[in-house]
Motif scaffolding. Sequence first.
Motif, PDB file in Angstrom:
ATOM      1  N   TYR A  27       0.826  -1.199   0.000  1.00 21.60           N
ATOM      2  CA  TYR A  27       0.000   0.000   0.000  1.00 21.60           C
ATOM      3  C   TYR A  27       0.864   1.254   0.000  1.00 21.60           C
ATOM      4  O   TYR A  27       0.510   2.249  -0.632  1.00 21.60           O
ATOM      5  CB  TYR A  27      -0.955  -0.003   1.199  1.00 21.60           C
ATOM      6  N   LYS A  66      -0.222   4.265  -2.447  1.00 20.74           N
ATOM      7  CA  LYS A  66      -1.152   5.141  -1.733  1.00 20.74           C
ATOM      8  C   LYS A  66      -1.241   6.549  -2.315  1.00 20.74           C
ATOM      9  O   LYS A  66      -2.275   7.189  -2.211  1.00 20.74           O
ATOM     10  CB  LYS A  66      -0.819   5.201  -0.243  1.00 20.74           C
ATOM     11  N   GLN A 104      -5.598  -0.958   2.807  1.00 18.55           N
ATOM     12  CA  GLN A 104      -5.970   0.275   3.494  1.00 18.55           C
ATOM     13  C   GLN A 104      -6.313   0.016   4.955  1.00 18.55           C
ATOM     14  O   GLN A 104      -5.911   0.750   5.836  1.00 18.55           O
ATOM     15  CB  GLN A 104      -7.148   0.950   2.795  1.00 18.55           C
ATOM     16  N   ARG A 105      -7.020  -1.070   5.194  1.00 18.89           N
ATOM     17  CA  ARG A 105      -7.389  -1.454   6.559  1.00 18.89           C
ATOM     18  C   ARG A 105      -6.132  -1.742   7.388  1.00 18.89           C
ATOM     19  O   ARG A 105      -6.000  -1.299   8.521  1.00 18.89           O
ATOM     20  CB  ARG A 105      -8.315  -2.661   6.539  1.00 18.89           C
ATOM     21  N   ALA A 150      -3.110  -0.643   6.859  1.00 20.59           N
ATOM     22  CA  ALA A 150      -2.312   0.580   7.033  1.00 20.59           C
ATOM     23  C   ALA A 150      -2.841   1.442   8.172  1.00 20.59           C
ATOM     24  O   ALA A 150      -2.083   2.180   8.795  1.00 20.59           O
ATOM     25  CB  ALA A 150      -2.283   1.365   5.733  1.00 20.59           C
ATOM     26  N   GLN A 151      -4.132   1.349   8.459  1.00 21.32           N
ATOM     27  CA  GLN A 151      -4.735   2.142   9.524  1.00 21.32           C
ATOM     28  C   GLN A 151      -4.500   1.548  10.901  1.00 21.32           C
ATOM     29  O   GLN A 151      -4.634   2.244  11.897  1.00 21.32           O
ATOM     30  CB  GLN A 151      -6.228   2.303   9.282  1.00 21.32           C
ATOM     31  N   GLU A 152      -4.165   0.282  10.950  1.00 20.94           N
ATOM     32  CA  GLU A 152      -3.979  -0.382  12.260  1.00 20.94           C
ATOM     33  C   GLU A 152      -2.661  -0.030  12.878  1.00 20.94           C
ATOM     34  O   GLU A 152      -1.720   0.336  12.334  1.00 20.94           O
ATOM     35  CB  GLU A 152      -4.083  -1.903  12.085  1.00 20.94           C
TER      36      GLU A 152
END
Length: 74
Positions: free
Chosen positions: A2, A6, A69-70, A72-74
Amino acid sequence: MYAVVKDQENQTSWPIDAAAISEKTPGLSLGEIEQEIRDLSLKKLVELDQSPEMMLFCRLTPQGLEEAQRAAQE
C-alpha cells in the motif's frame, strides 16, 4: 504494498514490483517479497504479471486495496 500505491490516482492499476516494495520495507529480501506476492495472488488480493524481462510484478485488486488500506490504519 500500500505504501507504494497510496499516492497514486488509480491505485488498483499501478504496477508494483518487489524492488519498489523493498524500498518501502527494508529488511525483506526480494525472494521473500516475491513469495508474498504469489501468496496474495492465491488469495485474489493481487493480480500477477511479468515484464518482458521476466520481472514479477502485481496490481492490487479492489479487495486487496481494501485489505491494504485497513492494515495501514492499524
